[in-house]
Scaffold this motif. Structure first.
Motif, short mmCIF file in Angstrom:
data_model
loop_
_atom_site.label_atom_id
_atom_site.label_comp_id
_atom_site.label_asym_id
_atom_site.label_seq_id
_atom_site.Cartn_x
_atom_site.Cartn_y
_atom_site.Cartn_z
N ILE A 152 26.80 13.35 35.77
CA ILE A 152 26.88 14.01 37.01
C ILE A 152 26.83 15.45 36.74
O ILE A 152 27.63 15.97 36.19
N VAL A 153 25.71 15.95 37.43
CA VAL A 153 25.78 17.58 37.43
C VAL A 153 26.16 17.98 39.20
O VAL A 153 25.62 17.51 39.93
N PRO A 154 27.11 18.74 38.87
CA PRO A 154 27.73 19.21 40.19
C PRO A 154 26.55 20.18 40.79
O PRO A 154 25.77 20.86 40.30
N GLY A 155 26.89 20.37 42.16
CA GLY A 155 25.90 21.25 43.03
C GLY A 155 25.98 22.69 42.46
O GLY A 155 26.69 23.05 41.99
N ASP A 156 24.93 23.53 43.20
CA ASP A 156 24.69 24.67 42.87
C ASP A 156 26.02 25.55 43.11
O ASP A 156 26.39 26.57 42.41
N GLY A 157 26.91 25.38 44.09
CA GLY A 157 28.10 26.25 44.41
C GLY A 157 29.05 25.93 43.33
O GLY A 157 30.21 26.61 43.43
N HIS A 158 28.96 24.96 42.41
CA HIS A 158 29.90 24.82 41.42
C HIS A 158 29.65 25.54 40.20
O HIS A 158 30.34 25.69 39.21
N LEU A 159 28.33 25.99 39.89
CA LEU A 159 27.70 26.34 38.80
C LEU A 159 27.78 28.20 38.67
O LEU A 159 27.48 28.71 39.72
N ARG A 160 28.12 28.55 37.58
CA ARG A 160 27.94 29.92 37.14
C ARG A 160 26.85 30.45 37.59
O ARG A 160 25.58 29.98 37.17
N GLY A 161 26.92 31.64 38.22
CA GLY A 161 25.37 32.46 38.66
C GLY A 161 25.21 31.87 40.05
O GLY A 161 24.31 32.39 40.78
N ARG A 162 25.56 30.81 40.69
CA ARG A 162 25.03 30.13 41.92
C ARG A 162 26.29 30.05 42.82
O ARG A 162 26.26 29.57 43.96
N ARG A 163 27.54 30.32 42.53
CA ARG A 163 28.78 30.29 43.48
C ARG A 163 29.15 31.72 43.77
O ARG A 163 28.61 32.60 43.43
N ASP A 164 29.95 31.93 44.83
CA ASP A 164 30.30 33.25 45.44
C ASP A 164 31.25 33.73 44.72
O ASP A 164 32.58 33.42 45.01
N GLU A 165 31.23 34.35 43.42
CA GLU A 165 32.33 35.01 42.77
C GLU A 165 33.22 35.70 43.58
O GLU A 165 34.45 35.98 43.21
N ARG A 166 32.61 36.49 44.56
CA ARG A 166 33.66 37.64 45.12
C ARG A 166 34.59 36.99 46.15
O ARG A 166 35.77 37.34 46.06
N ASP A 167 34.29 35.64 46.76
CA ASP A 167 35.02 35.23 47.63
C ASP A 167 36.09 34.31 46.76
O ASP A 167 37.30 34.46 47.22
N ILE A 168 35.64 33.82 45.68
CA ILE A 168 36.55 33.30 44.61
C ILE A 168 37.61 34.31 44.20
O ILE A 168 38.75 33.74 44.00
N ALA A 169 37.06 35.39 43.62
CA ALA A 169 38.09 36.30 43.32
C ALA A 169 39.29 36.86 44.17
O ALA A 169 40.21 37.21 43.92
N ALA A 170 38.51 36.92 45.53
CA ALA A 170 39.59 37.20 46.51
C ALA A 170 40.41 36.30 47.11
O ALA A 170 41.66 36.49 47.71
N ALA A 171 40.32 34.82 46.60
CA ALA A 171 41.07 33.93 47.18
C ALA A 171 42.48 34.03 46.37
O ALA A 171 42.68 34.25 45.23
N THR A 172 43.66 33.97 47.13
CA THR A 172 44.95 34.18 46.67
C THR A 172 45.99 33.92 48.05
O THR A 172 45.55 33.79 48.83
N TRP A 173 47.36 33.62 47.22
CA TRP A 173 48.34 33.62 48.37
C TRP A 173 48.54 34.70 49.10
O TRP A 173 48.56 35.70 48.48
N PRO A 174 48.71 34.77 50.48
CA PRO A 174 48.81 35.81 51.04
C PRO A 174 49.90 36.65 51.05
O PRO A 174 49.94 37.82 51.55
N GLU A 175 51.10 36.22 50.72
CA GLU A 175 52.51 36.85 50.52
C GLU A 175 52.74 37.04 49.04
O GLU A 175 52.50 36.06 48.17
#
Length: 356
Positions: A152-175
């Motif tokens: 099973i090969v995950p879709g593009d959004g899972h793979l390095r170079g094809r995922r949104d690294e900026r949104d991933i880095a920004a995701a955190t608990w708000p408080e």
């Protein structure tokens, strides 16, 4: 003779340079219980610390040898790339990200790995750690009764170079997180990931030696040219908790793991009893694998052997456990020594660096 089947992971043992620093990280930052202060039975002048849940149950344990003069280690063939702790929910995982960042620990993720979501960081010695969510689980893209049957090969959004690294880095608990919350409770070892140069050979070995079954055939989402296979205690109806061992498949001729600080020393699997451990020992010898005699580690009995890729494995018994020399309510509070070292207690305690 039927192949004995391990219930899963018992513990993983790491090498650290400074036990006091290690204690501050695993107990005070990660919130793990210190369930035993003892010494390396084969090197009594060094600390051996056990971290886990309040009872020190198999599958929750991370143990650490303190070897201040050991060279710097590194992952590679026959070694551990990372170990993962489990957390119940993505919310708890985001709280972990916020908490770790507040403590000055760099964190990457959360990455959607399809079967779970992961964040990554390192301990003070550089060992890569992961906190992975409990779900959605391995059956999200295959029938539970037929896991590991196809690649099973995950879709593009899972793979390095094809995922949104900026949104991933920004995701955190708000408080800000004032203290470790119930949602952040770590649920023991989620999985351990090593590196091999022949996943098919290791598949045969893990099944024949330990009774582990394949639950996922995929690719390394950060290096899609490399295979990533998962094994576990799996009977076609369930995948047991704390039982997953995964391997990245690197090409032949890659660098070997470098033993030392920041690298795992060995990985231990469970034997339900001394009798089952002897059955594993007999099985390994019948396979032509060099395996140690049974060694008394006070809290369990151990045998050791190497996988074909060089990884040092142990099979440890579940019993007798950590209350053989301390009451359950006082685990980890005093220096415990095996009976054969008690006569040297004063000298040993005097040589050990203080833990604080």
């Amino acid at each position: 003779m039927p192949v004995p089947v391990t219930a899963g992971l018992h513990h993983i043992t790491l090498v650290a340079r400074d036990a006091r620093r290690t204690l501050g990280f695993y107990r005070d930052v990660l919130g793990l219980g210190l369930v035993k202060r003892t010494v390396n039975f084969d090197d009594p002048g060094s600390h051996h610390l056990y971290f886990g849940d309040a009872q020190g149950r198999p599958g929750t344990l991370v143990t650490v040898f303190e070897w201040p003069r050991a060279p710097r280690g590194g992952f590679g063939l026959g070694g551990v790339h990372h170990l993962a702790f489990g957390v119940a929910s993505p919310e708890g995982q985001l709280q972990w990200k916020r908490w770790l960042l507040q403590h000055g620990v760099p964190v990457s993720g959360p990455y959607d790995r399809k079967w779970f979501t992961s964040i990554y960081f390192a301990d003070p010695d550089g060992q890569v750690l992961e906190i992975a969510t409990k779900g959605p689980g391995y059956a999200v893209d295959e029938p539970l009764e037929a896991l590991g049957q196809r690649v099973i090969v995950p879709g593009d959004g899972h793979l390095r170079g094809r995922r949104d690294e900026r949104d991933i880095a920004a995701a955190t608990w708000p408080e800000p997180i004032a203290a470790i919350t119930p949602a952040m409770a770590l649920e023991g070892l989620h999985h351990v990931t090593g590196i091999t140069d022949d996943v098919a050979r290791m598949h045969d070995f893990l099944g024949e030696a330990l009774g582990l079954r394949l639950v996922k055939k995929s690719v390394n989402q950060d290096d899609p040219d490399a295979a990533h296979w998962f094994w576990a205690n799996y009977d076609g109806t369930r995948v047991a908790d704390h039982s997953a061992y995964t391997l990245f498949g690197w090409p032949p001729g890659v660098r070997a793991a470098r033993p030392g600080v920041g690298q795992a020393h060995h990985l231990a699997f469970r034997a339900a009893s001394a009798e089952e451990q002897l059955a594993f020992q007999d099985r390994l010898r019948a396979m032509g694998v060099s395996v140690s005699d049974v060694m008394d580690r006070t809290y369990f009995q151990s045998i050791y052997f190497r996988a074909p890729d060089g990884m040092l494995f142990e099979i440890a018994t579940d019993a007798p456990g950590f209350t053989v020399d301390e009451p359950a309510e006082a685990l980890g509070r005093t220096l415990c020594l095996p009976a054969w070292l008690e006569a040297e207690r004063e000298a040993i305690a005097g040589e050990l660096p203080p833990l604080g």
